[in-house]
Design a protein around this motif. Structure first.
Motif, PDB file in Angstrom:
ATOM      1  N   PRO A   1       6.722   4.486  -3.225  1.00 24.66           N
ATOM      2  CA  PRO A   1       7.038   4.188  -1.839  1.00 24.66           C
ATOM      3  C   PRO A   1       6.162   3.311  -1.293  1.00 24.66           C
ATOM      4  CG  PRO A   1       7.457   6.479  -2.293  1.00 24.66           C
ATOM      5  CD  PRO A   1       6.490   5.896  -3.505  1.00 24.66           C
ATOM      6  N   VAL A   2       6.271   2.189  -0.379  1.00 17.45           N
ATOM      7  CA  VAL A   2       5.595   1.516   0.339  1.00 17.45           C
ATOM      8  C   VAL A   2       5.495   2.036   1.763  1.00 17.45           C
ATOM      9  CG1 VAL A   2       5.314  -0.803   1.008  1.00 17.45           C
ATOM     10  CG2 VAL A   2       6.394  -0.589  -0.960  1.00 17.45           C
ATOM     11  N   SER A   3       4.136   2.398   1.944  1.00 20.35           N
ATOM     12  CA  SER A   3       3.774   3.039   3.329  1.00 20.35           C
ATOM     13  C   SER A   3       3.789   1.842   4.498  1.00 20.35           C
ATOM     14  CB  SER A   3       2.752   4.026   3.378  1.00 20.35           C
ATOM     15  OG  SER A   3       1.424   3.273   2.817  1.00 20.35           O
ATOM     16  N   ARG A   4       2.979   0.668   4.145  1.00 22.73           N
ATOM     17  CA  ARG A   4       2.711  -0.183   5.093  1.00 22.73           C
ATOM     18  C   ARG A   4       2.406  -1.544   3.927  1.00 22.73           C
ATOM     19  NH1 ARG A   4      -3.443  -0.780   6.232  1.00 22.73           N
ATOM     20  NH2 ARG A   4      -4.367   0.910   4.976  1.00 22.73           N
ATOM     21  N   VAL A   5       2.390  -2.473   4.755  1.00 19.16           N
ATOM     22  CA  VAL A   5       2.119  -3.924   4.094  1.00 19.16           C
ATOM     23  C   VAL A   5       1.174  -4.683   4.627  1.00 19.16           C
ATOM     24  CG1 VAL A   5       3.320  -6.062   3.658  1.00 19.16           C
ATOM     25  CG2 VAL A   5       4.525  -3.861   3.392  1.00 19.16           C
TER      26      VAL A   5
ATOM     27  N   LEU B   1       0.789  -1.241   0.163  1.00 19.81           N
ATOM     28  CA  LEU B   1       0.094   0.033   0.031  1.00 19.81           C
ATOM     29  C   LEU B   1       0.649   1.133  -0.043  1.00 19.81           C
ATOM     30  CD1 LEU B   1      -2.678  -1.109   2.596  1.00 19.81           C
ATOM     31  CD2 LEU B   1      -2.787  -1.281   0.100  1.00 19.81           C
ATOM     32  N   GLU B   2       0.542   2.212  -0.707  1.00 19.85           N
ATOM     33  CA  GLU B   2      -0.796   2.377  -1.150  1.00 19.85           C
ATOM     34  C   GLU B   2      -0.954   2.106  -2.807  1.00 19.85           C
ATOM     35  OE1 GLU B   2      -2.884   3.851   0.602  1.00 19.85           O
ATOM     36  OE2 GLU B   2      -1.610   4.069   2.217  1.00 19.85           O
ATOM     37  N   CYS B   3      -0.004   1.255  -3.432  1.00 20.37           N
ATOM     38  CA  CYS B   3      -0.293   1.005  -4.692  1.00 20.37           C
ATOM     39  C   CYS B   3      -1.248  -0.168  -4.925  1.00 20.37           C
ATOM     40  CB  CYS B   3       1.082   0.713  -5.460  1.00 20.37           C
ATOM     41  SG  CYS B   3       2.136  -0.550  -4.703  1.00 20.37           S
ATOM     42  N   GLY B   4      -1.114  -1.056  -3.822  1.00 17.38           N
ATOM     43  CA  GLY B   4      -2.016  -2.327  -3.777  1.00 17.38           C
ATOM     44  C   GLY B   4      -1.483  -3.333  -4.863  1.00 17.38           C
ATOM     45  N   HIS B   5      -0.239  -3.335  -5.070  1.00 15.81           N
ATOM     46  CA  HIS B   5       0.275  -4.343  -5.969  1.00 15.81           C
ATOM     47  C   HIS B   5       0.561  -5.662  -4.905  1.00 15.81           C
ATOM     48  CE1 HIS B   5       1.589  -1.379  -9.065  1.00 15.81           C
ATOM     49  NE2 HIS B   5       0.768  -2.432  -9.840  1.00 15.81           N
ATOM     50  N   VAL B   6       0.080  -6.962  -5.542  1.00 13.68           N
ATOM     51  CA  VAL B   6       0.531  -8.148  -4.900  1.00 13.68           C
ATOM     52  C   VAL B   6       1.707  -8.996  -5.844  1.00 13.68           C
ATOM     53  CG1 VAL B   6      -0.403 -10.490  -3.889  1.00 13.68           C
ATOM     54  CG2 VAL B   6      -1.705  -8.180  -3.898  1.00 13.68           C
ATOM     55  N   CYS B   7       2.878  -8.515  -5.316  1.00 10.09           N
ATOM     56  CA  CYS B   7       4.030  -9.092  -6.308  1.00 10.09           C
ATOM     57  C   CYS B   7       5.207  -9.588  -5.497  1.00 10.09           C
ATOM     58  CB  CYS B   7       4.457  -7.958  -7.030  1.00 10.09           C
ATOM     59  SG  CYS B   7       5.008  -6.648  -6.052  1.00 10.09           S
ATOM     60  N   SER B   8       5.030  -9.803  -4.145  1.00 11.45           N
ATOM     61  CA  SER B   8       6.171 -10.286  -3.339  1.00 11.45           C
ATOM     62  C   SER B   8       6.224 -11.172  -2.254  1.00 11.45           C
ATOM     63  CB  SER B   8       7.108  -8.992  -3.005  1.00 11.45           C
ATOM     64  OG  SER B   8       8.220  -9.579  -2.122  1.00 11.45           O
ATOM     65  N   CYS B   9       7.015 -11.850  -1.935  1.00 16.87           N
ATOM     66  CA  CYS B   9       6.727 -12.719  -0.634  1.00 16.87           C
ATOM     67  C   CYS B   9       7.204 -11.738   0.471  1.00 16.87           C
ATOM     68  CB  CYS B   9       7.387 -13.999  -0.766  1.00 16.87           C
ATOM     69  SG  CYS B   9       9.344 -13.862  -0.894  1.00 16.87           S
TER      70      CYS B   9
ATOM     71  N   GLU C   1       9.763 -12.599   2.602  1.00 18.37           N
ATOM     72  CA  GLU C   1      11.122 -12.556   2.817  1.00 18.37           C
ATOM     73  C   GLU C   1      11.777 -11.669   1.854  1.00 18.37           C
ATOM     74  OE1 GLU C   1      12.615 -16.694   2.143  1.00 18.37           O
ATOM     75  OE2 GLU C   1      11.678 -17.304   3.999  1.00 18.37           O
ATOM     76  N   CYS C   2      11.336 -11.616   0.651  1.00 13.55           N
ATOM     77  CA  CYS C   2      11.691 -10.614  -0.514  1.00 13.55           C
ATOM     78  C   CYS C   2      11.494  -9.020  -0.130  1.00 13.55           C
ATOM     79  CB  CYS C   2      11.107 -10.890  -1.913  1.00 13.55           C
ATOM     80  SG  CYS C   2      11.763 -12.422  -2.426  1.00 13.55           S
ATOM     81  N   TYR C   3      10.265  -8.860   0.675  1.00 13.58           N
ATOM     82  CA  TYR C   3      10.032  -7.710   1.042  1.00 13.58           C
ATOM     83  C   TYR C   3      10.864  -7.282   2.054  1.00 13.58           C
ATOM     84  CZ  TYR C   3       7.800  -4.231   3.905  1.00 13.58           C
ATOM     85  OH  TYR C   3       7.380  -2.859   4.502  1.00 13.58           O
ATOM     86  N   ARG C   4      11.434  -8.113   3.204  1.00 14.52           N
ATOM     87  CA  ARG C   4      12.109  -7.735   4.161  1.00 14.52           C
ATOM     88  C   ARG C   4      13.746  -7.285   3.606  1.00 14.52           C
ATOM     89  NH1 ARG C   4       9.272 -11.642   7.072  1.00 14.52           N
ATOM     90  NH2 ARG C   4      10.839 -13.205   6.444  1.00 14.52           N
ATOM     91  N   ALA C   5      13.856  -8.139   2.270  1.00 18.35           N
ATOM     92  CA  ALA C   5      15.233  -7.640   1.831  1.00 18.35           C
ATOM     93  C   ALA C   5      15.468  -6.603   0.915  1.00 18.35           C
ATOM     94  CB  ALA C   5      15.515  -9.043   1.173  1.00 18.35           C
ATOM     95  N   LEU C   6      14.146  -6.007   0.607  1.00 11.81           N
ATOM     96  CA  LEU C   6      14.414  -4.662  -0.194  1.00 11.81           C
ATOM     97  C   LEU C   6      14.977  -3.703   0.674  1.00 11.81           C
ATOM     98  CD1 LEU C   6      10.520  -4.660  -1.331  1.00 11.81           C
ATOM     99  CD2 LEU C   6      12.764  -5.122  -2.718  1.00 11.81           C
ATOM    100  N   PRO C   7      15.779  -2.824  -0.058  1.00 10.63           N
ATOM    101  CA  PRO C   7      16.648  -1.845   0.355  1.00 10.63           C
ATOM    102  C   PRO C   7      15.744  -0.559   0.779  1.00 10.63           C
ATOM    103  CG  PRO C   7      16.817  -1.483  -1.737  1.00 10.63           C
ATOM    104  CD  PRO C   7      15.952  -2.974  -1.464  1.00 10.63           C
ATOM    105  N   GLU C   8      16.233   0.187   1.795  1.00 14.39           N
ATOM    106  CA  GLU C   8      15.398   1.231   2.352  1.00 14.39           C
ATOM    107  C   GLU C   8      15.952   2.660   1.553  1.00 14.39           C
ATOM    108  OE1 GLU C   8      13.346   1.387   4.706  1.00 14.39           O
ATOM    109  OE2 GLU C   8      13.595  -0.592   5.655  1.00 14.39           O
TER     110      GLU C   8
ATOM    111  N   LYS D   1      11.903   1.426   0.979  1.00 13.36           N
ATOM    112  CA  LYS D   1      11.191   0.212   0.366  1.00 13.36           C
ATOM    113  C   LYS D   1      10.366   0.897  -0.787  1.00 13.36           C
ATOM    114  CE  LYS D   1      11.680  -2.749   4.097  1.00 13.36           C
ATOM    115  NZ  LYS D   1      12.876  -3.403   3.543  1.00 13.36           N
ATOM    116  N   ARG D   2      10.510   0.312  -1.837  1.00 13.89           N
ATOM    117  CA  ARG D   2       9.797   0.808  -2.944  1.00 13.89           C
ATOM    118  C   ARG D   2       9.025  -0.569  -3.554  1.00 13.89           C
ATOM    119  NH1 ARG D   2       9.978   5.917  -4.733  1.00 13.89           N
ATOM    120  NH2 ARG D   2      11.814   6.956  -3.701  1.00 13.89           N
ATOM    121  N   CYS D   3       7.842  -0.411  -4.280  1.00 13.22           N
ATOM    122  CA  CYS D   3       7.224  -1.415  -4.873  1.00 13.22           C
ATOM    123  C   CYS D   3       8.041  -1.803  -6.115  1.00 13.22           C
ATOM    124  CB  CYS D   3       5.896  -0.834  -5.268  1.00 13.22           C
ATOM    125  SG  CYS D   3       4.902  -2.442  -6.259  1.00 13.22           S
ATOM    126  N   PRO D   4       8.376  -3.254  -6.274  1.00 13.98           N
ATOM    127  CA  PRO D   4       9.161  -3.944  -7.488  1.00 13.98           C
ATOM    128  C   PRO D   4       8.651  -3.695  -8.621  1.00 13.98           C
ATOM    129  CG  PRO D   4       9.056  -5.416  -5.572  1.00 13.98           C
ATOM    130  CD  PRO D   4       8.128  -4.245  -5.205  1.00 13.98           C
TER     131      PRO D   4
END
Length: 373
Positions: free
Chosen positions: A363-367, A336-344, A346-353, A355-358
């Motif tokens: 920007p990813v405000s919350r998951v 959120l706020e883009c609403g994409h369902v694209c990651s697991c 584990e990969c979300y936690r590995a995204l660099p700061e 965090k942005r939607c792949p």
């Protein structure tokens, strides 16, 4: 003084002559040892007429000295073209006509006079931020008069005319007068010099002369022109010397220079080889790292292809629900706020700061976790 006459190629009956005070001293031409045992077969001629004779080759020749009277004109008449390409003359300077008188020293007469005005100043170096000494010749004048080289003993009657002394690679002049005139500066001049970056120190006035009666060693081409024996610069590109040193000291000096340059060449050659070795070593390491990186990229590409083939074999549904980052785990996060369902997760936690939607790079405000039933 002695005159050394060198001939080449070598023939056993011919001899190189040393002309001394009223006599000749015949010296066999410089020879090099060979492998056979015979006296003459142990020798070989000079490489070409006018070869430079080093002190080592003079010592190796084993010359035999004989005293007898003679005239160097006879030797020059027998030489090809009445010329010896490279000769050594040791004699005393004697003026042909008039002599040059010193402008500052009384009863000082010579045949070559050099007057020099040299400026000394301090120059500001903008790189090192230091004042450096700087010398500059602002005026130089050289006067010459014809002169001969004669034996030290009077009455010998044999003279050698020295031609073009200013063309000598080494011309020994004696400093007979030297005076430094310091510059007088006012306070405004000092400030201006500091601003401009140049501080004059003064003018040095020097007088150098080749005085009459000086013992001189000449090395050059010896020719017979009518009835005059002349020493002039060689035509084969060899150096022309007029030195106050004797012949043996002059040879030792130049042999020392040769040894210095040989040592310097060896040192710089070793340094060059060392630098080249480190450069090649560094290039080899870079090449090995690039090859290793390329191998890892190839293995990753093969693993991706293998995973894609396995996923295609299992069915399109598995591929549709796979994480777009690792392509192995199922999608389990809603960004959120883009609403994409694209990651697991584990990969979300590995995204660099930050965090942005792949997919859309917002920007990813919350998951929000996603649960499939």
């Amino acid at each position: 003084g002695p005159v050394a006459l060198g001939f080449g190629p070598f023939r056993p009956p011919k001899k190189a002559l040393l002309w001394g005070s009223g006599h000749f001293v015949p010296v066999f031409a410089p020879l090099q040892p060979w492998r056979t045992a015979s006296r003459w077969s142990r020798c070989r001629p000079l490489e070409r007429p006018g070869d430079v004779i080093t002190g080592r080759r003079w010592r190796r020749a084993g010359a035999r000295t004989v005293r007898l009277d003679g005239d160097p004109r006879v030797v020059l008449l027998e030489a090809p073209g009445r010329c010896v390409p490279y000769a050594v003359i040791e004699g005393v300077v004697q003026s042909v006509k008039e002599t040059l008188s010193s402008q500052f020293v009384e009863n000082c007469k010579g045949v070559v006079q050099r007057l020099t005005l040299q400026e000394h100043k301090m120059v500001w170096n903008r790189t090192t931020h230091l004042w450096n000494d700087c010398e500059k010749i602002i005026h130089q004048r050289t006067n010459t008069t014809p002169f001969d080289l004669v034996p030290p003993e009077e009455g010998a009657g044999v003279t050698v005319r020295v031609m073009k002394p200013l063309d000598a690679a080494e011309l020994s002049l004696e400093t007979v007068y030297e005076k430094f005139h310091p510059s007088v500066q006012s306070f405004t001049d000092v400030i201006g010099h500091y601003i401009s970056g140049e501080r004059p120190k003064g003018i040095q006035e020097t007088e150098q002369m080749l005085k009459v009666g000086t013992a001189l060693t000449g090395v050059g081409e010896l020719v017979l022109d009518n009835a005059t024996i002349k020493l002039q610069p060689p035509k084969q590109g060899m150096p022309y010397y007029l030195s106050s040193l004797d012949f043996s000291t002059l040879l030792q000096k130049h042999e020392a220079n040769v040894r210095f340059w040989k040592i310097l060449t060896v040192v710089f050659g070793f340094a060059t080889c060392t630098v080249l070795f480190f450069i090649l070593r560094k290039q080899y390491r870079h090449h090995r790292e690039r090859r290793h990186l390329k191998q890892m990229q190839e293995e990753f590409r093969q693993a991706q292809e293998r995973l894609m083939r396995e996923m295609n074999a299992e069915g399109g549904e598995t591929l549709k629900n796979a994480c777009v980052v690792c392509l192995s785990n199922a999608k389990s996060c809603v960004f959120l706020e883009c609403g994409h369902v694209c990651s697991c997760s584990e990969c979300y936690r590995a995204l660099p700061e930050p965090k942005r939607c792949p997919v859309c790079r917002q920007p990813v405000s919350r998951v929000v976790p996603l649960y499939n039933s």
